[in-house]
Design an enzyme around this catalytic site. Structure first.
Site, PDB file in Angstrom:
ATOM      1  N   LEU A  45       0.810  -1.221   0.000  1.00  0.00           N
ATOM      2  CA  LEU A  45       0.000   0.000   0.000  1.00  0.00           C
ATOM      3  C   LEU A  45       0.841   1.268   0.000  1.00  0.00           C
ATOM      4  O   LEU A  45       0.368   2.328  -0.390  1.00  0.00           O
ATOM      5  CB  LEU A  45      -0.928   0.008   1.218  1.00  0.00           C
ATOM      6  CG  LEU A  45      -1.908  -1.169   1.321  1.00  0.00           C
ATOM      7  CD1 LEU A  45      -2.742  -1.042   2.584  1.00  0.00           C
ATOM      8  CD2 LEU A  45      -2.804  -1.217   0.094  1.00  0.00           C
ATOM      9  N   GLY A  48       8.037   4.318   2.732  1.00  0.00           N
ATOM     10  CA  GLY A  48       8.755   5.559   2.925  1.00  0.00           C
ATOM     11  C   GLY A  48       9.969   5.312   3.777  1.00  0.00           C
ATOM     12  O   GLY A  48      10.364   4.164   4.008  1.00  0.00           O
ATOM     13  N   PHE A  50      10.296   5.455   6.817  1.00  0.00           N
ATOM     14  CA  PHE A  50      10.025   4.905   8.140  1.00  0.00           C
ATOM     15  C   PHE A  50       9.264   3.587   8.084  1.00  0.00           C
ATOM     16  O   PHE A  50       8.725   3.150   9.094  1.00  0.00           O
ATOM     17  CB  PHE A  50       9.242   5.911   8.979  1.00  0.00           C
ATOM     18  CG  PHE A  50      10.060   7.098   9.394  1.00  0.00           C
ATOM     19  CD1 PHE A  50      10.663   7.153  10.635  1.00  0.00           C
ATOM     20  CD2 PHE A  50      10.242   8.158   8.516  1.00  0.00           C
ATOM     21  CE1 PHE A  50      11.426   8.235  11.004  1.00  0.00           C
ATOM     22  CE2 PHE A  50      11.000   9.253   8.883  1.00  0.00           C
ATOM     23  CZ  PHE A  50      11.598   9.295  10.132  1.00  0.00           C
ATOM     24  N   GLY A  51       9.224   2.935   6.949  1.00  0.00           N
ATOM     25  CA  GLY A  51       8.590   1.634   6.920  1.00  0.00           C
ATOM     26  C   GLY A  51       7.770   1.383   5.671  1.00  0.00           C
ATOM     27  O   GLY A  51       7.679   2.228   4.776  1.00  0.00           O
ATOM     28  N   ASP A 145      -5.007  18.591   8.997  1.00  0.00           N
ATOM     29  CA  ASP A 145      -3.743  19.082   9.521  1.00  0.00           C
ATOM     30  C   ASP A 145      -2.565  18.545   8.734  1.00  0.00           C
ATOM     31  O   ASP A 145      -2.623  17.477   8.145  1.00  0.00           O
ATOM     32  CB  ASP A 145      -3.643  18.650  10.983  1.00  0.00           C
ATOM     33  CG  ASP A 145      -2.591  19.417  11.746  1.00  0.00           C
ATOM     34  OD1 ASP A 145      -2.039  20.378  11.199  1.00  0.00           O
ATOM     35  OD2 ASP A 145      -2.331  19.055  12.898  1.00  0.00           O
TER      36      ASP A 145
END
Length: 342
Positions: A45, A48, A50-51, A145
Site C-alpha cells: 500500500l 517511505g 520509516f517503513g 492538519d
C-alpha cells in the site's frame, strides 16, 4: 510520512513485492503478532523512510468484519528492527498510537509485535488520502492538519467514508511536559529539519523546536495547495533547491500566496504565521473563519478539536510524492525577525 500516508489506504495498491530494498530482508508471507489472527501479507500500500505498509487479509475464521479487531482486511505496517528509528527498541510511533489511537480522527492499532526482522503494527485499513482524491478529481474538501497525504478518508461504502483520519505519527512530539504541565522549552538547531519541505513551517526550516503553530502553518499550506493546485516554491532543482524553497517561502506574503483563495484562507495563514512559540491557538476562532465556506448541515462537516487539545503535537514526515520535496531547510519575512530567545 514518505509514502506511508497511502499506507493505510486500500486504494493505493502499488504491487505485491515483498522485498525490503533498504535492509535486504524479505517480508513475511504471513503475520501473527500480539495475539492477532493470522494475516496473509498482500498488496503493497505504501512505503517511505520509516517503513512499509501492506494489505493484510485474515486467514483464520471469524466474524466478517470490515474494521476493528479481527477485521477481514487490515493495514500491516512493517519497520525493520535495524532502521534508524528502532535503535533502542520499538518505533517511537508505537508510543504515540498508544496515547492517541482511537481518538477522534486517528486510526486504532489493534495489535503490535515482532515478526522476523520487523516490528509490525496491525491497524484499521482506511480509504484514499486527500492527495489521492485531489489528484484524481482535481479538487478536495478538507478539514485537517499537516499535509494532504497524511489524511485518509474512511473505507468506501462504510459509515466512515466521509470522515478524515490523521495517520503517520512517527515524527510526533509533545508540546507540553507531562510531569510539570509546562510548555516545552524553546530551542533552535539550524542543522535539524523534520518534515516535508513543501508544507513545512518556516520555524521547522530554521530548526526551531516544534509547537502547535507549526502544525497550523502546515495545515494552511495544505489547504492552499488543495485549492490552487500548486505552491510558489515548488519546482526548484539542483543542490540549492532546499535553500531556494525556503527563500521563496520567506519572500511570499499571505496576500500574494492567497490572492486567488477565499478570504478566510488568507486570514487563517496571517494568524498562524504570526503566532508565538508557546501561544495557545484560538481554535474556535480559526474554525469560525471557514463558516461561510461550509454548508449548514453539521452532519457532513463534523468539527472536533479534542485532538488539537491533546498533549501531542503532530509533526510531519518526509513527503511521499515527488522527490523534489524530500529535502530540508528555511522561509518568510515575518519570522526572520523573531528573536531566538523567544
Amino acid at each position: 510520512m514518505g509514502d506511508e500516508s497511502g499506507g493505510l489506504s486500500a486504494n493505493n495498491n502499488k504491487g505485491t513485492g515483498h522485498e525490503d530494498e533498504g535492509n535486504s530482508s524479505p517480508f513475511p508471507d504471513k503475520v501473527q503478532v500480539g495475539g492477532s489472527p493470522v494475516y496473509k501479507v498482500e498488496g503493497n500500500l505504501g512505503k517511505g523512510g520509516f517503513g512499509h505498509v501492506f494489505l493484510g487479509r485474515r486467514l483464520t475464521s471469524g466474524n466478517e468484519r470490515s474494521i476493528g479487531q479481527g477485521a477481514v482486511e487490515v493495514a500491516l505496517k512493517f519497520e525493520h528492527t535495524n532502521s534508524k528509528g528502532c535503535n533502542h527498541g520499538p518505533p517511537y510511533e508505537w508510543q504515540v498510537y498508544n496515547t492517541l489511537g482511537g481518538s477522534h480522527g486517528v486510526p486504532r492499532v489493534h495489535y503490535k509485535g515482532i515478526k522476523g526482522d520487523y516490528y509490525v503494527m496491525v491497524m484499521d485499513i482506511l480509504g484514499p488520502s486527500l492527495w489521492d482524491v485531489w489528484d484524481s478529481s482535481g479538487q478536495a474538501y478538507i478539514h485537517g492538519d499537516v499535509k494532504p497525504e497524511n489524511f485518509l478518508l474512511g473505507q468506501p461504502s462504510t459509515p466512515q467514508e466521509k470522515k478524515l483520519f490523521l495517520v503517520d505519527l512517527g515524527l510526533a512530539t509533545k508540546w507540553r511536559d507531562n510531569a510539570k504541565g509546562l510548555h516545552v522549552v524553546y530551542d533552535q538547531r539550524p542543522d535539524m529539519f523534520r518534515g516535508t519541505v513543501r508544507y513545512a513551517s518556516a520555524h521547522a526550516h530554521l530548526g526551531r523546536t516544534a509547537s502547535r503553530r507549526d502544525d497550523l502553518e502546515s495545515l494552511a499550506y495544505s489547504l492552499i495547495f488543495l485549492h490552487r493546485g500548486r505552491l510558489p516554491w515548488q519546482g526548484f532543482q539542483g543542490d540549492n533547491k532546499s535553500f531556494l524553497d525556503c527563500k521563496k517561502k520567506m519572500e511570499t506574503s499571505p496576500e500574494t500566496l492567497c490572492c486567488f483563495c477565499p478570504a478566510p484562507l488568507r486570514e487563517f495563514l496571517d494568524i498562524v504565521i504570526n503566532m508565538k512559540f508557546d501561544e495557545e491557538p484560538n481554535y474556535s476562532k480559526l474554525i469560525s473563519l471557514f463558516g461561510s465556506l461550509l454548508g449548514p448541515d453539521p452532519a457532513i462537516r463534523p468539527i472536533n478539536t479534542e485532538l488539537a487539545q491533546k498533549i501531542i503535537q503532530v509533526g510531519q514526515k518526509r513527503g511521499r510524492l515527488n522527490l523534489e520535496e524530500e529535502e530540508e531547510q528555511p522561509r518568510k519575512k515575518v519570522h526572520m525577525g523573531v528573536p531566538a530567545t523567544q
